[in-house]
Design a protein around this motif. Structure first.
Motif, PDB file in Angstrom:
ATOM      1  N   THR A 106      11.560   1.579  -8.252  1.00 25.40           N
ATOM      2  CA  THR A 106      10.669   2.102  -9.319  1.00 25.40           C
ATOM      3  C   THR A 106       9.367   2.408  -8.664  1.00 25.40           C
ATOM      4  O   THR A 106       8.942   2.239  -7.452  1.00 25.40           O
ATOM      5  N   SER A 159       4.935   3.608  -9.862  1.00 27.56           N
ATOM      6  CA  SER A 159       4.048   3.769 -10.383  1.00 27.56           C
ATOM      7  C   SER A 159       2.789   4.828  -9.919  1.00 27.56           C
ATOM      8  O   SER A 159       2.457   4.769  -8.864  1.00 27.56           O
ATOM      9  N   ARG A 202      -1.243   6.077  -9.813  1.00 23.98           N
ATOM     10  CA  ARG A 202      -2.547   6.008  -9.939  1.00 23.98           C
ATOM     11  C   ARG A 202      -3.263   7.413  -9.537  1.00 23.98           C
ATOM     12  O   ARG A 202      -2.933   8.114  -8.787  1.00 23.98           O
ATOM     13  N   LYS A 229       5.921  -4.250  -3.987  1.00 21.80           N
ATOM     14  CA  LYS A 229       5.434  -3.048  -3.621  1.00 21.80           C
ATOM     15  C   LYS A 229       5.745  -2.684  -2.081  1.00 21.80           C
ATOM     16  O   LYS A 229       5.588  -3.757  -1.286  1.00 21.80           O
TER      17      LYS A 229
END
Length: 466
Positions: free
Chosen positions: A155, A157, A159, A203
């Motif tokens: 997955t 994400s 920033r 992570k």
């Protein structure tokens, strides 16, 4: 008679079985615990804790043992339990798995004459592999595809250092995931985004995507800079950066920013004259260190870079830069290091901030086009190193403040100035004084200068009111 005997025997056996059944240990698990026992307890690679709950009709304390099913593994599980007033709990701790191997074990629990087994599996350390960990894209709208391989569920994400300018989608294939980036056009300074990569929810790493700035105009203002950010804001497209003729920066700069300016904006040699630069750093403050503002951005720097102190310019910060014509130094600067501007043959004008107390040796040596070194009467300048003002013959005027008390013997070697202004009533004794046309001294001190070796060589000595 035989029938009566058989009946009594049967009743006795039933009574005995009934008594034995009443003495059996009974364990009743809640729904979640029952599910774990019937299937398996699975941990991700970062480990963690798990709890099982049950009720029992006995007060016996649990006896726990662990069988490790994978070889050559140190103990990576621990378990403890208790029973109190019929309520029981088993707590299992799993250490972090730093290997690329799956781990398996069985935890055996006995409560009096009842027992159960918990099968435990721990996933290996997550991997997420891609070709690069840093990407650079142009300022125009575009798409970018990044392919990953992994041993787990991936997955992502994002920033950003600015409002969202990248959108993404994923395409999952067998053992591969393609990350499709949709990148908006850039209409401002350079910018950066980070893609955090997770394997099974943990992570794993970060990947940077840096976008070049829009086409620069000749006049560029970079306001409110954070120390260590020019690497991204200026970009590294040589043709674009050479559009800049006047650059004004405000905010905080550190050693990394000064290194970026020298590598990307400053030029040497014949080509430098084609790209003259007016640089205004007056509203900046110098901080030490080469730390990037973007902590996850990997920047390769050469070894043995000079250290820079706070509010200082180190040795050779601007040395041998030929395209700077005019420079406004940081207003709160306190020290100009040795060799700082040595050989800046294009520099014509510079203002020395009032807070500067030291100008190191050879600081302006070889600045052969320098016409103005502006020092005000409010200057705190106290020390000049050897050859500090060895600028040649083009200097038009120079003021030396009364607080300048430490002048090295050769500070003015190879320095010619048309007009020199002094506020010392008593002439300082120097081995080498500047050469020049006009010397302006405090009222009443002309005769003293005319009779002092070196100073008497000025063609015109005039007086002024300090």
């Amino acid at each position: 008679m035989r029938t009566i005997y058989l009946t009594l025997t049967t009743l006795a056996l039933l009574l005995l079985l009934s008594c034995c059944h009443e003495n059996d240990t009974i364990l009743t698990f809640d729904t979640g615990s029952k599910k774990l026992i019937n299937s398996k307890l699975e941990f991700y690679s970062n480990g963690g804790n798990a709890n099982l709950f049950f009720t029992t009709n006995k007060e016996a304390q649990p006896i726990i043992s662990i069988d490790y099913l994978t070889r050559n593994e140190s103990e990576w599980l621990s378990a403890k339990g208790f029973v109190d007033s019929g309520n029981g709990e088993i707590t299992i701790h799993c250490d972090k798995n730093n290997t690329l191997n799956k781990r398996e074990a069985s935890i055996h629990v006995a409560v009096d004459d009842a027992n159960f087994t918990i099968k435990v599996i721990q996933r290996p350390a997550g991997t997420a592999n891609t070709t690069y960990d840093a990407y650079v894209v142009g300022e125009k709208e575009q798409t970018k595809e990044i392919e990953f391989t992994s041993n787990g569920k991936l997955t992502f994400s994002l920033r950003f250092d600015r409002p969202i300018w990248i959108k993404y989608d994923t395409i999952e294939q067998e053992e591969k995931v393609k990350l499709l980036l949709s990148i908006e056009p850039n209409e401002g300074l350079g910018r950066i985004a980070f893609i955090d990569v997770y394997v099974d929810g943990i992570k794993h790493s970060s990947i940077s995507v840096r976008q070049q700035p829009a086409t620069f105009s000749p006049n560029v203002v970079i306001p409110a800079v954070e120390a260590g950010s020019l690497y991204v804001l200026l970009g590294d497209e040589e043709a674009n950066i050479r559009h800049i003729r006047n650059l004004t920066i405000s905010g905080s700069l550190n050693a990394l920013d000064l290194y970026v300016l020298k590598q990307r904006l400053f030029l040497s040699g014949l080509i430098a004259r084609s790209y003259p630069l007016q640089l205004d750093l007056y509203e900046t403050y110098i901080l030490e260190g080469y730390k990037s503002y973007y902590s996850d951005l990997k920047i390769e720097l050469p070894d043995n870079l000079p250290s820079i102190e706070e509010a200082s310019l180190s040795s050779e910060t601007f040395a041998y830069v030929d395209n700077i014509a005019s420079l406004e130094l940081p207003g709160y600067l306190e020290k100009i290091g040795p060799y700082c501007f040595r050989g800046c043959t294009g520099l014509e004008r510079i203002n020395i901030p009032d807070d500067v107390t030291v100008i190191g040796e050879y600081a302006f040596k070889g600045c052969s086009e320098l016409k103005e070194i502006n020092i005000t009467p409010f200057s705190k300048l106290a020390s000049l190193g050897d050859y500090a003002f060895a600028t040649g013959t083009r200097l038009k005027s120079l003021y030396l403040p009364i607080g300048l008390t430490h002048i090295s013997e050769l500070a003015f070697k190879s320095c010619h100035v048309d007009s020199l202004y002094l506020d010392w009533e008593t002439p300082p004794i120097l081995k080498v004084v500047p050469k020049g046309e006009t010397l302006s001294v405090p009222s009443g001190s002309r005769q003293a200068y005319e009779s002092t070796p070196g100073w008497s060589n000025f063609k015109n000595i005039v007086e002024h009111n300090p």
